[in-house]
Design a protein around this motif. Structure first.
Motif, PDB file in Angstrom:
ATOM      1  N   GLY A   1      -3.999  -6.483   7.303  1.00  0.00           N
ATOM      2  CA  GLY A   1      -3.265  -7.535   6.592  1.00  0.00           C
ATOM      3  C   GLY A   1      -2.411  -7.074   5.431  1.00  0.00           C
ATOM      4  N   SER A   2      -2.162  -5.762   5.318  1.00  0.00           N
ATOM      5  CA  SER A   2      -1.300  -5.281   4.237  1.00  0.00           C
ATOM      6  C   SER A   2       0.079  -5.924   4.355  1.00  0.00           C
ATOM      7  CB  SER A   2      -1.129  -3.768   4.325  1.00  0.00           C
ATOM      8  OG  SER A   2      -2.373  -3.140   4.360  1.00  0.00           O
ATOM      9  N   LYS A   3       0.669  -6.191   3.191  1.00  0.00           N
ATOM     10  CA  LYS A   3       2.002  -6.797   3.180  1.00  0.00           C
ATOM     11  C   LYS A   3       3.061  -5.746   3.512  1.00  0.00           C
ATOM     12  CE  LYS A   3       4.721  -9.099  -0.401  1.00  0.00           C
ATOM     13  NZ  LYS A   3       4.503  -9.457  -1.828  1.00  0.00           N
ATOM     14  N   GLU A   4       2.820  -4.540   3.030  1.00  0.00           N
ATOM     15  CA  GLU A   4       3.750  -3.444   3.281  1.00  0.00           C
ATOM     16  C   GLU A   4       2.978  -2.130   3.200  1.00  0.00           C
ATOM     17  OE1 GLU A   4       7.158  -3.502   0.691  1.00  0.00           O
ATOM     18  OE2 GLU A   4       7.999  -1.684   1.587  1.00  0.00           O
ATOM     19  N   VAL A   5       3.350  -1.181   4.039  1.00  0.00           N
ATOM     20  CA  VAL A   5       2.728   0.145   3.999  1.00  0.00           C
ATOM     21  C   VAL A   5       3.828   1.194   3.942  1.00  0.00           C
ATOM     22  CG1 VAL A   5       1.228   1.803   5.167  1.00  0.00           C
ATOM     23  CG2 VAL A   5       0.779  -0.651   5.408  1.00  0.00           C
ATOM     24  N   ARG A   6       3.775   2.037   2.917  1.00  0.00           N
ATOM     25  CA  ARG A   6       4.662   3.212   2.903  1.00  0.00           C
ATOM     26  C   ARG A   6       3.787   4.446   2.767  1.00  0.00           C
ATOM     27  NH1 ARG A   6      10.206   1.818  -0.433  1.00  0.00           N
ATOM     28  NH2 ARG A   6      10.148  -0.439  -0.071  1.00  0.00           N
ATOM     29  N   THR A   7       4.267   5.546   3.315  1.00  0.00           N
ATOM     30  CA  THR A   7       3.436   6.734   3.404  1.00  0.00           C
ATOM     31  C   THR A   7       4.006   7.892   2.583  1.00  0.00           C
ATOM     32  OG1 THR A   7       4.650   7.337   5.395  1.00  0.00           O
ATOM     33  CG2 THR A   7       2.583   6.162   5.699  1.00  0.00           C
TER      34      THR A   7
ATOM     35  N   VAL B   1       0.831  -1.210   0.000  1.00  0.00           N
ATOM     36  CA  VAL B   1       0.000   0.000   0.000  1.00  0.00           C
ATOM     37  C   VAL B   1       0.868   1.264   0.000  1.00  0.00           C
ATOM     38  CG1 VAL B   1      -1.834   1.238   1.238  1.00  0.00           C
ATOM     39  CG2 VAL B   1      -1.722  -1.263   1.359  1.00  0.00           C
ATOM     40  N   LEU B   2       0.466   2.233  -0.813  1.00  0.00           N
ATOM     41  CA  LEU B   2       1.029   3.578  -0.717  1.00  0.00           C
ATOM     42  C   LEU B   2      -0.059   4.457  -0.105  1.00  0.00           C
ATOM     43  CD1 LEU B   2       3.325   5.622  -1.326  1.00  0.00           C
ATOM     44  CD2 LEU B   2       2.126   6.135  -3.465  1.00  0.00           C
ATOM     45  N   MET B   3       0.125   4.867   1.144  1.00  0.00           N
ATOM     46  CA  MET B   3      -0.857   5.696   1.843  1.00  0.00           C
ATOM     47  C   MET B   3      -0.540   7.167   1.596  1.00  0.00           C
ATOM     48  SD  MET B   3      -3.458   5.556   3.911  1.00  0.00           S
ATOM     49  CE  MET B   3      -4.246   7.145   3.581  1.00  0.00           C
ATOM     50  N   VAL B   4      -1.502   7.894   1.033  1.00  0.00           N
ATOM     51  CA  VAL B   4      -1.271   9.298   0.662  1.00  0.00           C
ATOM     52  C   VAL B   4      -2.147  10.233   1.497  1.00  0.00           C
ATOM     53  CG1 VAL B   4      -1.468  10.978  -1.219  1.00  0.00           C
ATOM     54  CG2 VAL B   4      -0.621   8.670  -1.701  1.00  0.00           C
ATOM     55  N   ASP B   5      -1.517  11.207   2.121  1.00  0.00           N
ATOM     56  CA  ASP B   5      -2.290  12.231   2.843  1.00  0.00           C
ATOM     57  C   ASP B   5      -1.746  13.610   2.494  1.00  0.00           C
ATOM     58  OD1 ASP B   5      -4.280  13.290   4.413  1.00  0.00           O
ATOM     59  OD2 ASP B   5      -3.571  12.464   6.295  1.00  0.00           O
ATOM     60  N   ASP B   6      -2.493  14.627   2.891  1.00  0.00           N
ATOM     61  CA  ASP B   6      -2.073  15.987   2.556  1.00  0.00           C
ATOM     62  C   ASP B   6      -0.890  16.451   3.392  1.00  0.00           C
ATOM     63  OD1 ASP B   6      -3.628  16.027   4.862  1.00  0.00           O
ATOM     64  OD2 ASP B   6      -4.979  17.627   4.199  1.00  0.00           O
ATOM     65  N   ILE B   7      -0.959  16.207   4.706  1.00  0.00           N
ATOM     66  CA  ILE B   7       0.050  16.801   5.591  1.00  0.00           C
ATOM     67  C   ILE B   7       0.271  15.935   6.825  1.00  0.00           C
ATOM     68  CG2 ILE B   7      -1.711  18.255   6.719  1.00  0.00           C
ATOM     69  CD1 ILE B   7       0.427  20.500   6.857  1.00  0.00           C
ATOM     70  N   ALA B   8       1.505  15.858   7.268  1.00  0.00           N
ATOM     71  CA  ALA B   8       1.804  15.236   8.562  1.00  0.00           C
ATOM     72  C   ALA B   8       2.106  16.352   9.544  1.00  0.00           C
ATOM     73  CB  ALA B   8       2.981  14.281   8.448  1.00  0.00           C
TER      74      ALA B   8
ATOM     75  N   THR C   1       0.914  16.547  13.765  1.00  0.00           N
ATOM     76  CA  THR C   1       1.346  15.822  14.965  1.00  0.00           C
ATOM     77  C   THR C   1       1.791  14.396  14.619  1.00  0.00           C
ATOM     78  OG1 THR C   1      -0.856  14.956  15.435  1.00  0.00           O
ATOM     79  CG2 THR C   1      -0.305  17.091  16.390  1.00  0.00           C
ATOM     80  N   GLY C   2       1.303  13.884  13.495  1.00  0.00           N
ATOM     81  CA  GLY C   2       1.648  12.526  13.055  1.00  0.00           C
ATOM     82  C   GLY C   2       0.611  11.494  13.466  1.00  0.00           C
ATOM     83  N   THR C   3      -0.372  11.921  14.262  1.00  0.00           N
ATOM     84  CA  THR C   3      -1.400  11.008  14.779  1.00  0.00           C
ATOM     85  C   THR C   3      -2.162  10.304  13.656  1.00  0.00           C
ATOM     86  OG1 THR C   3      -1.699  12.657  16.519  1.00  0.00           O
ATOM     87  CG2 THR C   3      -3.312  10.876  16.420  1.00  0.00           C
ATOM     88  N   THR C   4      -2.546  11.062  12.644  1.00  0.00           N
ATOM     89  CA  THR C   4      -3.324  10.499  11.540  1.00  0.00           C
ATOM     90  C   THR C   4      -2.510   9.447  10.787  1.00  0.00           C
ATOM     91  OG1 THR C   4      -4.469  12.606  11.292  1.00  0.00           O
ATOM     92  CG2 THR C   4      -4.637  11.063   9.449  1.00  0.00           C
ATOM     93  N   LEU C   5      -1.303   9.807  10.421  1.00  0.00           N
ATOM     94  CA  LEU C   5      -0.465   8.910   9.627  1.00  0.00           C
ATOM     95  C   LEU C   5      -0.129   7.636  10.399  1.00  0.00           C
ATOM     96  CD1 LEU C   5       0.356   9.446   6.768  1.00  0.00           C
ATOM     97  CD2 LEU C   5       2.583  10.213   7.569  1.00  0.00           C
ATOM     98  N   LEU C   6       0.179   7.786  11.669  1.00  0.00           N
ATOM     99  CA  LEU C   6       0.499   6.617  12.495  1.00  0.00           C
ATOM    100  C   LEU C   6      -0.737   5.737  12.667  1.00  0.00           C
ATOM    101  CD1 LEU C   6       2.633   5.160  14.232  1.00  0.00           C
ATOM    102  CD2 LEU C   6       1.800   6.459  16.195  1.00  0.00           C
ATOM    103  N   GLY C   7      -1.876   6.366  12.947  1.00  0.00           N
ATOM    104  CA  GLY C   7      -3.131   5.624  13.122  1.00  0.00           C
ATOM    105  C   GLY C   7      -3.503   4.864  11.860  1.00  0.00           C
ATOM    106  N   LEU C   8      -3.389   5.510  10.718  1.00  0.00           N
ATOM    107  CA  LEU C   8      -3.719   4.867   9.453  1.00  0.00           C
ATOM    108  C   LEU C   8      -2.771   3.702   9.170  1.00  0.00           C
ATOM    109  CD1 LEU C   8      -4.521   7.968   7.190  1.00  0.00           C
ATOM    110  CD2 LEU C   8      -6.132   6.225   7.982  1.00  0.00           C
ATOM    111  N   THR C   9      -1.483   3.930   9.395  1.00  0.00           N
ATOM    112  CA  THR C   9      -0.493   2.873   9.162  1.00  0.00           C
ATOM    113  C   THR C   9      -0.813   1.643  10.019  1.00  0.00           C
ATOM    114  OG1 THR C   9       1.151   4.568   8.703  1.00  0.00           O
ATOM    115  CG2 THR C   9       1.987   2.384   9.172  1.00  0.00           C
ATOM    116  N   ASP C  10      -1.140   1.870  11.286  1.00  0.00           N
ATOM    117  CA  ASP C  10      -1.499   0.755  12.175  1.00  0.00           C
ATOM    118  C   ASP C  10      -2.718   0.006  11.646  1.00  0.00           C
ATOM    119  OD1 ASP C  10       0.570   1.370  13.839  1.00  0.00           O
ATOM    120  OD2 ASP C  10      -0.649   2.386  15.364  1.00  0.00           O
ATOM    121  N   MET C  11      -3.737   0.753  11.222  1.00  0.00           N
ATOM    122  CA  MET C  11      -4.965   0.118  10.713  1.00  0.00           C
ATOM    123  C   MET C  11      -4.703  -0.696   9.457  1.00  0.00           C
ATOM    124  SD  MET C  11      -7.890   2.982  11.111  1.00  0.00           S
ATOM    125  CE  MET C  11      -7.979   3.979  12.582  1.00  0.00           C
ATOM    126  N   LEU C  12      -3.855  -0.178   8.577  1.00  0.00           N
ATOM    127  CA  LEU C  12      -3.552  -0.885   7.329  1.00  0.00           C
ATOM    128  C   LEU C  12      -2.766  -2.157   7.621  1.00  0.00           C
ATOM    129  CD1 LEU C  12      -2.613   2.099   4.978  1.00  0.00           C
ATOM    130  CD2 LEU C  12      -4.822   1.014   5.336  1.00  0.00           C
TER     131      LEU C  12
END
Ligand code: IMP
Ligand code: MG
Length: 181
Positions: free
Chosen positions: A123-129, A99-106, A108-119
């Motif tokens: 069962g994702s094989k790999e997550v990069r942001t 997975v390539l997770m795309v967001d507008d802005i990091a 505090t990092g809470t969103t990106l970390l939360g999303l990465t954990d959920m992905l």
């Protein structure tokens, strides 16, 4: 009350140039299966980035998928509520996928970390942001985006998808929002 800076922090031309080089950087190192974009803030960035990525992917481009989730942690303020709400993730097949997770802005990092954990939990094989903007100074949790468009200072920014109380989103440039009396 807030008002926009007199000049854009990042012009539409600069965004266009950087999105193209960023797409190249991603394609050079990451052959992902699915690009997952966080609405609403990342909508404009995602449209431009996914098009540039497809240009760079060549024959692989038709087989790449794109999907959207709705992530929110902000109310109508410039401070994060710190609570991440995610909608639509359960409908997306992520088992064994890169997975390539795309967001507008990091911020505090809470969103990106939360999303990465959920992905990862899904069962994702790999997550990069990938984020268009990074405010390193504001980080409260430990997460580093793998791909960053621009490093910016600790200022509230709007435009190119980013909002303040759902306004300013459709502007083609990125502007700083300043407190006015
Ligand atoms: P974080 O969870 O604190 O990293 O915040 C990430 C989310 O907050 C982003 O996806 C944005 O929607 C929003 N956000 C953070 N900083 C800004 C800003 O300067 N302008 C607009 N939205 C922002
Ligand atoms: Mg957002």
């Amino acid at each position: 009350m807030y008002r926009m800076s007199e000049k854009p922090l990042i012009t539409a031309d600069k965004i266009r140039e950087r999105v193209a080089t960023l797409a190249r950087e991603i394609v050079d190192v990451y052959d992902y299966d699915i690009l997952l974009s966080a609405l609403t803030g990342a909508y404009m960035f995602t449209a431009d980035l996914s098009r540039e990525i497809a240009n760079a992917q060549g024959a692989k481009a038709p087989h790449k998928r794109i999907a959207f989730i709705k992530a929110s942690s902000y109310g109508d303020s410039t401070e994060s509520s710190g609570k991440l709400q995610v909608q639509g993730l359960e409908r997306i097949p992520l088992q064994g996928k890169k997975v390539l997770m795309v967001d507008d802005i990091a911020d505090t990092g809470t969103t990106l970390l939360g999303l990465t954990d959920m992905l990862n939990e899904a069962g994702s094989k790999e997550v990069r942001t990938c984020v268009l903007l990074n405010k390193q100074e504001r980080r409260e949790v430990e997460i580093k985006a793998d791909f960053v468009g621009f490093e910016i200072a600790n200022e509230f920014v709007v435009g190119y998808g980013l909002d303040y109380a759902n306004e300013y989103r459709t502007l083609p440039e990125i502007w700083t929002l300043q407190e006015a009396d």
